[in-house]
Each structure stands twice: as structure tokens, then as C-alpha cells.
Design an enzyme around this catalytic site. Structure first.
Site, PDB file in Angstrom:
ATOM      1  N   CYS A   1      73.616 -36.213  22.781  1.00 50.59           N
ATOM      2  CA  CYS A   1      72.229 -36.380  23.214  1.00 50.59           C
ATOM      3  C   CYS A   1      72.083 -37.657  24.049  1.00 50.59           C
ATOM      4  O   CYS A   1      73.046 -38.123  24.662  1.00 50.59           O
ATOM      5  CB  CYS A   1      71.295 -36.381  22.006  1.00 50.59           C
ATOM      6  SG  CYS A   1      69.549 -36.217  22.461  1.00 50.59           S
TER       7      CYS A   1
ATOM      8  N   ASP B   1      66.917 -40.798  14.743  1.00 53.33           N
ATOM      9  CA  ASP B   1      65.452 -40.732  14.735  1.00 53.33           C
ATOM     10  C   ASP B   1      64.914 -41.214  13.406  1.00 53.33           C
ATOM     11  O   ASP B   1      63.847 -41.826  13.351  1.00 53.33           O
ATOM     12  CB  ASP B   1      64.978 -39.309  15.032  1.00 53.33           C
ATOM     13  CG  ASP B   1      65.193 -39.009  16.497  1.00 53.33           C
ATOM     14  OD1 ASP B   1      66.315 -38.623  16.851  1.00 53.33           O
ATOM     15  OD2 ASP B   1      64.263 -39.235  17.294  1.00 53.33           O
TER      16      ASP B   1
HETATM   17  C1  RUB Z   1      66.790 -38.027  21.057  1.00 52.90           C
HETATM   18  C2  RUB Z   1      67.748 -38.395  19.982  1.00 52.90           C
HETATM   19  C3  RUB Z   1      68.263 -39.805  19.992  1.00 52.90           C
HETATM   20  C4  RUB Z   1      67.432 -40.651  19.026  1.00 52.90           C
HETATM   21  C5  RUB Z   1      67.727 -42.136  19.181  1.00 52.90           C
HETATM   22  O1  RUB Z   1      66.151 -36.783  20.825  1.00 52.90           O
HETATM   23  O2  RUB Z   1      68.042 -37.632  19.092  1.00 52.90           O
HETATM   24  O3  RUB Z   1      69.589 -39.854  19.583  1.00 52.90           O
HETATM   25  O4  RUB Z   1      66.059 -40.450  19.252  1.00 52.90           O
HETATM   26  O5  RUB Z   1      67.345 -42.588  20.440  1.00 52.90           O
HETATM   27  P1  RUB Z   1      64.972 -36.318  21.811  1.00 52.90           P
HETATM   28  P2  RUB Z   1      67.032 -44.136  20.696  1.00 52.90           P
HETATM   29  O6  RUB Z   1      65.528 -36.287  23.194  1.00 52.90           O
HETATM   30  O7  RUB Z   1      64.571 -34.986  21.303  1.00 52.90           O
HETATM   31  O8  RUB Z   1      63.864 -37.338  21.689  1.00 52.90           O
HETATM   32  O9  RUB Z   1      68.286 -44.867  20.340  1.00 52.90           O
HETATM   33  O10 RUB Z   1      66.710 -44.227  22.157  1.00 52.90           O
HETATM   34  O11 RUB Z   1      65.900 -44.516  19.814  1.00 52.90           O
END
Ligand code: RUB
Length: 308
Positions: free
Chosen positions: A129, A198
Site C-alpha cells: 500500500c 491504521d
Molecule cells: C493506507 C494504509 C496505510 C496506513 C498508514 O490505506 O493502509 O498503510 O494508513 O499510512 P488507505 P500512514 O489508502 O485506504 O488510506 O503511515 O501514512 O499513516
């Protein structure tokens, strides 16, 4: 961008803002904007407006405790303040929001400092992701002079892996992408897996983009170290009281736009990776065991248990 609450919520829902950190930042800025626009004559009405704003933003994405913790923290500061003038309370919202944003920035840098040391010369690092925390950490390893390769998944159905790939290429890091189902095929070549998060639950389990638990499973089977890079404020205090973290289910349209009628399509956005698959959580307190997160939260962020 400081924008109206509904606009921010819509952009978050449509994934124009994605990743837990960016979602939280957008929500914090929106509530600050909303407070500044307030015409509430009294503190009680101002608080009602803040609460409505909070509900709209919370509903934009369900699996985002960092956003929830941030907004509750800001509103709690207003609730407990002795100030009664709305003008001064608006200033307070700005002040508290700015300090929260500053602490998010500091955590991100601390995570980069600590986590980049795990990216060794000549290694291959797999990520899934797009996590701004992970890409920042990898950029830091590159800035520190190490040469390594990043391997990233596409991240179906909405291809956040492409954001990761672009960012890594812009940073001058050699990058390879593959379809999500080729994960196990490449795992033996990988030296380190780092993903974002998340949510962290009271048991030390981590919730991240759908497919993360399969990456963890493949990593365990191949004996590849699997790390999660995230700030501790992604901890969900409600999980201590027995609540499950809700997993957002998104529109089937994201999976297949003109699917034949009668076909059931499920589209969960996240899944749970159990703590026994996680070598460590790279956070602002260093590299810690998932088992120690609850205790760390009570020590470093005791307010999180008061503002729910
Ligand atoms: C994004 C996702 C990321 C986490 C952490 O999912 O799973 O790995 O949110 O991101 P989506 P960060 O694209 O559905 O939001 O480190 O930027 O907080």
C-alpha cells in the site's frame, strides 16, 4: 489545506486524502477551519458545533483511530478550559491543533531516524500500500547514503502502491512493483518488510491495508523480518474496553465497475495482523514489541484513556 468540514470529509471518503496520518492531518485542519468560521454566541453552542464536525469527520472513514484521538483531544481541551469567550476558545482550538500537528511531525521524523537504521546496504525492502510514514523512513535511509531496493505491491483495488512507487522513484530509490498475489513468489528475495498502520489494538495487533496479514503470513513462512512503522497515537483505546476496531467496507465499484448483476463483491479496506507475526513496531519511542504498546500508551499518552 484548511478547508470546510464537509469538503474535507468528502475528500477523505473518496481517498483523495489517503493514509491514516494524512487523514488525521486533514481532519485536524478542517476542525480548526470550522472553529474559525463559527458564529456560535456561547461556549455550549461552540462545543455542539465541534461535536457535529467530529461526527462528520469520524464517519468519513471508520478505521482511523489517529483521527479520532486527535479530534477528541482538541475538543477535550475546549471542554476542560475555564475560558468562556468563543473568540478565545477558537484561539485555543488553533493552538492545540498546531501542537498536535507538530507532535505528529516529530513522531514521523523520530520513526524515520530509528527505522532507517534497519534498512541495510544492498538490501531489498518490501512494503504494501502507501504509508507516508514508511516512505519517509525509506527516504531517510537513502539520504543517509545507503543503496537498497524497494519492492512494492500494487494494492488492489485502488492501487495505492503506485503512490509508493512514484515517491520512491522520485527519491532515487530503485523500485520494483508486482501484483498483490505475487507476494509469496518474491518473499524469499526480501530482507525486510515494513508496512504502516491504521490502528493498533490493546492486544498489540495491527490493522492496515487489506492484504497486510497475508504479507505477514508469507514473511513468517519465509523467515523475513516484518516490521510496522507507525506513531503510537494510532492505538485505539476503545479496544481495551472490549470493542472491536470496525473494518471499513468500501464500494464494490472499486473492485469491478460494471460487474454482472447478482454477483456479490466484498471490499474490506483493512485487515488485522496478529502481534505474533510482528517483529517490532517502529514508533516514536523506538523499536518496541507489540505487547508493550498498551503500557507505553498509559505512560506516554495517559490522556488517551480520558478523552474517549
Ligand atoms: C493506507 C494504509 C496505510 C496506513 C498508514 O490505506 O493502509 O498503510 O494508513 O499510512 P488507505 P500512514 O489508502 O485506504 O488510506 O503511515 O501514512 O499513516
Amino acid at each position: 489545506m484548511y478547508e470546510p468540514i464537509q469538503d474535507a470529509a468528502d475528500r477523505i471518503r473518496r481517498l483523495e486524502v489517503q493514509g491514516a496520518r494524512n487523514v488525521a492531518i486533514a481532519a485536524i485542519k478542517a476542525i480548526t477551519y470550522g472553529a474559525k468560521e463559527s458564529k456560535a454566541p456561547k461556549k455550549s453552542e461552540f462545543l455542539l458545533e465541534l461535536s457535529d464536525a467530529k461526527n462528520v469527520l469520524f464517519a468519513s472513514r471508520e478505521t482511523e483511530p489517529l483521527m479520532r484521538n486527535a479530534l477528541r483531544y482538541i475538543i477535550h481541551a475546549v471542554e476542560k478550559s475555564d475560558e468562556t469567550s468563543v473568540k478565545d476558545l477558537v484561539k485555543l482550538v488553533s493552538l492545540v491543533s498546531d501542537s498536535f500537528l507538530e507532535s505528529l511531525k516529530n513522531s514521523k521524523e523520530k520513526i524515520a531516524l530509528v527505522g532507517s537504521k534497519r534498512v541495510t546496504e544492498g538490501s531489498k525492502v518490501l512494503t504494501h500500500c502507501h504509508s507516508s510514514t514508511v516512505t519517509n523512513m525509506l527516504r531517510r535511509a537513502k539520504e543517509d547514503g545507503r543503496t537498497f531496493e524497494v519492492i512494492c505491491t500494487e494494492s488492489r483495488p485502488v492501487f495505492q502502491g503506485r503512490i509508493t512507487a512514484r515517491e520512491m522513484l522520485e527519491a532515487g530509490i530503485e523500485t520494483t512493483m508486482f501484483v498483490d498475489s505475487a507476494m509469496r513468489y518474491f518473499m524469499n528475495e526480501v530482507d525486510l518488510v515494513v508496512v504502516g498502520a491504521d490502528a493498533i489494538t490493546s492486544e498489540g495487533n495491527v490493522i492496515n491495508k487489506i492484504g497486510t496479514s497475508m504479507v505477514a503470513l508469507a514473511a513468517k513462512e519465509a523467515r523475513t523480518p516484518f516490521y510496522v512503522a507507525c506513531e503510537l497515537l494510532k492505538f485505539d483505546p476503545a479496544t481495551i474496553h472490549g470493542d472491536y476496531e470496525t473494518i471499513e467496507e468500501r464500494s464494490p465499484q472499486e473492485v469491478w465497475k460494471d460487474a454482472p448483476s447478482g454477483l456479490n463483491i466484498r471490499n474490506p479496506a483493512f485487515d488485522v495482523t496478529r502481534r505474533e507475526f510482528i517483529h517490532g513496531i517502529i514508533c516514536e519511542e523506538g523499536v518496541v514489541s507489540p505487547d508493550s504498546v498498551s503500557e507505553l500508551m498509559s505512560r506516554k499518552y495517559p490522556w488517551i484513556f480520558e478523552v474517549t
